[in-house]
Design a protein around this motif. Structure first.
Motif, PDB file in Angstrom:
ATOM      1  N   ASP A 119       0.904  -1.124  -0.105  1.00  0.00           N
ATOM      2  CA  ASP A 119      -0.015  -0.196   0.035  1.00  0.00           C
ATOM      3  C   ASP A 119       0.932   1.298   0.195  1.00  0.00           C
ATOM      4  N   ASP A 120       0.460   2.285  -0.877  1.00  0.00           N
ATOM      5  CA  ASP A 120       1.164   3.479  -1.017  1.00  0.00           C
ATOM      6  C   ASP A 120       2.615   3.502  -1.510  1.00  0.00           C
ATOM      7  N   LEU A 131      -2.565   1.591  -4.548  1.00  0.00           N
ATOM      8  CA  LEU A 131      -3.375   1.609  -3.358  1.00  0.00           C
ATOM      9  C   LEU A 131      -3.985   0.107  -2.967  1.00  0.00           C
ATOM     10  N   THR A 133      -6.951  -1.782  -2.063  1.00  0.00           N
ATOM     11  CA  THR A 133      -8.409  -1.536  -2.218  1.00  0.00           C
ATOM     12  C   THR A 133      -9.037  -2.881  -2.116  1.00  0.00           C
ATOM     13  N   SER A 178     -13.198   0.433   0.763  1.00  0.00           N
ATOM     14  CA  SER A 178     -12.306   0.817  -0.240  1.00  0.00           C
ATOM     15  C   SER A 178     -12.594   2.070  -0.997  1.00  0.00           C
ATOM     16  N   ARG A 182     -10.991   4.969   0.397  1.00  0.00           N
ATOM     17  CA  ARG A 182      -9.794   5.430  -0.500  1.00  0.00           C
ATOM     18  C   ARG A 182      -9.885   6.126  -1.520  1.00  0.00           C
TER      19      ARG A 182
END
Length: 214
Positions: A119-120, A131, A133, A178, A182
């Protein structure tokens, strides 16, 4: 006044027996590229890359359903690019042959992922981030390119729809989180490239999506 940097190269087109949207993202200066979800037709993907003069450095996957990585092994063999996936979807990656049998699709072996997405994490082209999700699958990823206002959402978010959660590892509550927590917090002017079908915008989905609204 400094000139604006050239726009990111982006081309999306359907591939494979289930018409998954494959996307090429290229840096116009370095000519490095990533390929997202090569779900079939490796010759077509290579032709599109050659048209733009791009060299693939990594092949990234929004998730590990067969229609999103049927050509991954062939693309790796042709380009030497590394294969990337979220680790939570490794069980699906390892079951490609079974998935193909269930859907009546010819099986082409694919090697194990070279590394797992986090993630990221910044993507190899240096122009976007991954990301996590989850919901459609446990390891579903979206790819966000802030400067280009572009979101590759895979099968998490569609134009007026969301991904199925009745397949292996699906979770409706997770996909709803998600999308709300997000994706809908990104720039609502961003273009959304879905895993199948036409593009949309985040703003349209926030207001009009019948399954998850902001």
């Amino acid at each position: 006044m400094d000139a604006a940097p050239p726009a990111l190269i982006r081309e999306t087109f359907p591939v494979g027996p289930l018409q998954c949207n494959c996307t090429i993202i290229g840096d116009p200066l370095t000519k490095k590229a990533i390929v997202v979800d090569p779900g079939g037709d490796p010759e077509l993907i290579m032709a599109r890359l050659d048209k733009h003069g791009l060299k693939v450095v990594s092949i990234v996957h929004t998730h590990a359903h067969l229609d999103h990585f049927l050509a991954s092994g062939q693309m790796k063999e042709k380009t030497g690019a590394t294969l990337h996936l979220h680790e939570a979807d490794r069980f699906l990656w390892d079951s490609l042959e079974l998935q193909c049998r269930m859907f009546g699709v010819p099986y082409t072996p694919v090697p194990a992922p070279d590394r797992y997405l986090r993630d990221d994490e910044e993507l190899a082209c240096g122009c976007g981030v991954a990301l996590h999700t989850p919901g459609h699958t446990p390891g579903s990823m979206s790819f966000w390119f802030e400067d280009a206002k572009l979101l590759i959402a895979g099968d998490t978010l569609f134009r007026r729809g969301i991904g199925r959660t009745d397949l292996w590892g699906g979770d409706y509550s997770a996909i709803e989180r998600s999308i709300r927590q997000r994706l809908y917090r990104l720039d609502e002017q961003a273009t959304v490239v879905a895993g199948h079908g036409p593009d949309t915008t985040l703003g349209e989905e926030m207001r009009e999506n019948p399954f998850v609204r902001a």
